[in-house]
Design a protein around this motif. Structure first.
Motif, short mmCIF file in Angstrom:
data_model
loop_
_atom_site.label_atom_id
_atom_site.label_comp_id
_atom_site.label_asym_id
_atom_site.label_seq_id
_atom_site.Cartn_x
_atom_site.Cartn_y
_atom_site.Cartn_z
N THR A 186 0.84 -1.21 0.00
CA THR A 186 0.00 0.00 0.00
C THR A 186 0.87 1.25 0.00
O THR A 186 0.60 2.22 -0.74
CB THR A 186 -0.92 0.01 1.23
N ASP A 187 1.92 1.26 0.83
CA ASP A 187 2.83 2.41 0.88
C ASP A 187 3.48 2.64 -0.48
O ASP A 187 3.64 3.78 -0.92
CB ASP A 187 3.91 2.19 1.94
N LEU A 188 3.88 1.56 -1.14
CA LEU A 188 4.55 1.70 -2.44
C LEU A 188 3.60 2.28 -3.48
O LEU A 188 4.00 3.12 -4.29
CB LEU A 188 5.09 0.34 -2.90
N ILE A 189 2.35 1.83 -3.48
CA ILE A 189 1.37 2.41 -4.39
C ILE A 189 1.19 3.90 -4.08
O ILE A 189 1.07 4.74 -4.98
CB ILE A 189 0.03 1.66 -4.30
N GLY A 190 1.24 4.24 -2.79
CA GLY A 190 1.07 5.62 -2.38
C GLY A 190 2.17 6.55 -2.87
O GLY A 190 1.94 7.76 -3.00
N ASN A 204 -7.09 -1.82 2.19
CA ASN A 204 -6.31 -0.61 2.45
C ASN A 204 -6.58 0.48 1.42
O ASN A 204 -6.55 1.67 1.74
CB ASN A 204 -4.81 -0.92 2.46
N LEU A 205 -6.81 0.06 0.18
CA LEU A 205 -6.99 1.03 -0.90
C LEU A 205 -8.43 1.57 -0.96
O LEU A 205 -8.70 2.51 -1.69
CB LEU A 205 -6.63 0.39 -2.25
N GLY A 206 -9.33 0.97 -0.18
CA GLY A 206 -10.69 1.48 -0.12
C GLY A 206 -11.61 0.81 -1.12
O GLY A 206 -11.22 -0.08 -1.86
N SER A 207 -12.85 1.27 -1.12
CA SER A 207 -13.85 0.68 -1.99
C SER A 207 -13.57 1.05 -3.45
O SER A 207 -12.80 1.96 -3.74
CB SER A 207 -15.25 1.17 -1.60
N GLY A 208 -14.22 0.35 -4.33
CA GLY A 208 -14.00 0.61 -5.75
C GLY A 208 -12.92 -0.29 -6.30
O GLY A 208 -12.28 -1.06 -5.58
N PRO A 209 -12.69 -0.21 -7.61
CA PRO A 209 -11.69 -1.08 -8.25
C PRO A 209 -10.27 -0.67 -7.90
O PRO A 209 -10.03 0.41 -7.35
CB PRO A 209 -11.97 -0.87 -9.74
N LEU A 224 -12.00 -8.77 -5.21
CA LEU A 224 -11.60 -8.14 -6.47
C LEU A 224 -12.68 -8.35 -7.52
O LEU A 224 -13.24 -9.45 -7.62
CB LEU A 224 -10.27 -8.71 -6.97
N GLY A 225 -12.96 -7.31 -8.28
CA GLY A 225 -13.88 -7.46 -9.39
C GLY A 225 -13.25 -8.26 -10.51
O GLY A 225 -12.04 -8.50 -10.52
N ARG A 226 -14.05 -8.69 -11.47
CA ARG A 226 -13.54 -9.52 -12.57
C ARG A 226 -12.41 -8.83 -13.32
O ARG A 226 -11.40 -9.46 -13.65
CB ARG A 226 -14.70 -9.83 -13.52
N GLU A 227 -12.53 -7.53 -13.55
CA GLU A 227 -11.47 -6.80 -14.26
C GLU A 227 -10.20 -6.73 -13.41
O GLU A 227 -9.10 -6.78 -13.95
CB GLU A 227 -11.95 -5.41 -14.64
N ASP A 228 -10.36 -6.59 -12.09
CA ASP A 228 -9.18 -6.53 -11.22
C ASP A 228 -8.47 -7.87 -11.15
O ASP A 228 -7.25 -7.93 -11.06
CB ASP A 228 -9.58 -6.07 -9.82
#
Length: 231
Positions: free
Chosen positions: A54-58, A87-92, A136-140
């Motif tokens: 998560t930190d690296l994405i941040g 950690n990244l929250g709702s949504g894709p 994870l959604g299908r696209e994720d």
């Protein structure tokens, strides 16, 4: 002990030799080349890994190559992805996210990829758990890729129960391409960056990885992206 993490002795598997590639316990808990092996079944270990990602994405990372992924239980990887998603929250996941798992296929291809009922499979069941357990959604799910070297012996074993779009072709480094390798031996189809390999022989196969990779019938739609590692 690594106090800054913090990791202590119980956060690692007890020392265990890794001398079988078809035993899930050894694959998951064995010490690869003598390296201390994190106990990824532990919730706290999963949390620390997910927090690090998560930190690296941040700070701007788009995704990750998960080295030696076949030495982490598929169930543990699903839980790590689940915590990352939380950690990244709702949504894709971020639109440019990509993560690919280094899962080399030798004699253990049935266990790891081709037997859909295997408890240690990274193919169909792993994808289902990413969706049902990790949320994870299908696209994720399609953004979580699996190694595909494109080399003759490995591809013959097949990626089996996995969508072609979930594979990535790796342009590998020279120290991985030694004659006699169980999965990455070029056989009579050329050579890749080994001593004595003619430049043209190497180059022609590299071109093939991009234009006509093995196991791909529709290059533009099934495998439009190649990932290159500068190893």
């Amino acid at each position: 002990e690594f106090p800054a993490v913090p990791f202590g002795p119980t956060d690692f598997h007890c020392e265990r030799p890794l001398n079988s590639w078809t035993d899930p316990l050894q694959l998951n808990a064995g010490w690869l080349q003598g390296l201390a092996d994190l106990n990824t079944e532990k919730d706290m270990v999963q949390e620390r890994i997910a927090d690090h990602l998560t930190d690296l994405i941040g700070i701007g990372f788009s995704g990750f190559r998960i080295d030696a992924a076949k030495h982490i239980s598929p169930d543990d990887l699903v839980k790590i992805f689940s915590k990352l998603k939380r950690n990244l929250g709702s949504g894709p996941l971020p639109g440019d996210f990509v993560s690919w798992l280094e899962i080399l296929l030798g004699g253990e291809s049935e266990l790891l990829m081709c037997d859909a009922g295997s408890p240690y499979s990274y193919s169909a069941k792993f994808a289902e758990h990413l969706e049902a357990v990790a949320g994870l959604g299908r696209e994720d799910v399609m953004k979580v890729k699996i190694w595909n070297s494109g080399y003759p012996k490995e591809t013959e074993k097949g990626l089996c129960n996995i969508h072609a779009a979930r594979t990535v072709i790796q342009n590998d480094d020279h120290d991985q391409q030694m004659p006699g390798s169980s999965s990455r031996d070029m056989g009579d189809e050329g050579c890749v960056l080994v001593k004595g390999c003619p430049v043209q022989s190497h180059r022609s196969f590299e071109v093939r990885l991009f234009r006509n990779p093995r196991g791909i019938s529709d290059n533009d739609n099934d495998a439009p992206i190649r990932l290159l590692l500068s190893s």
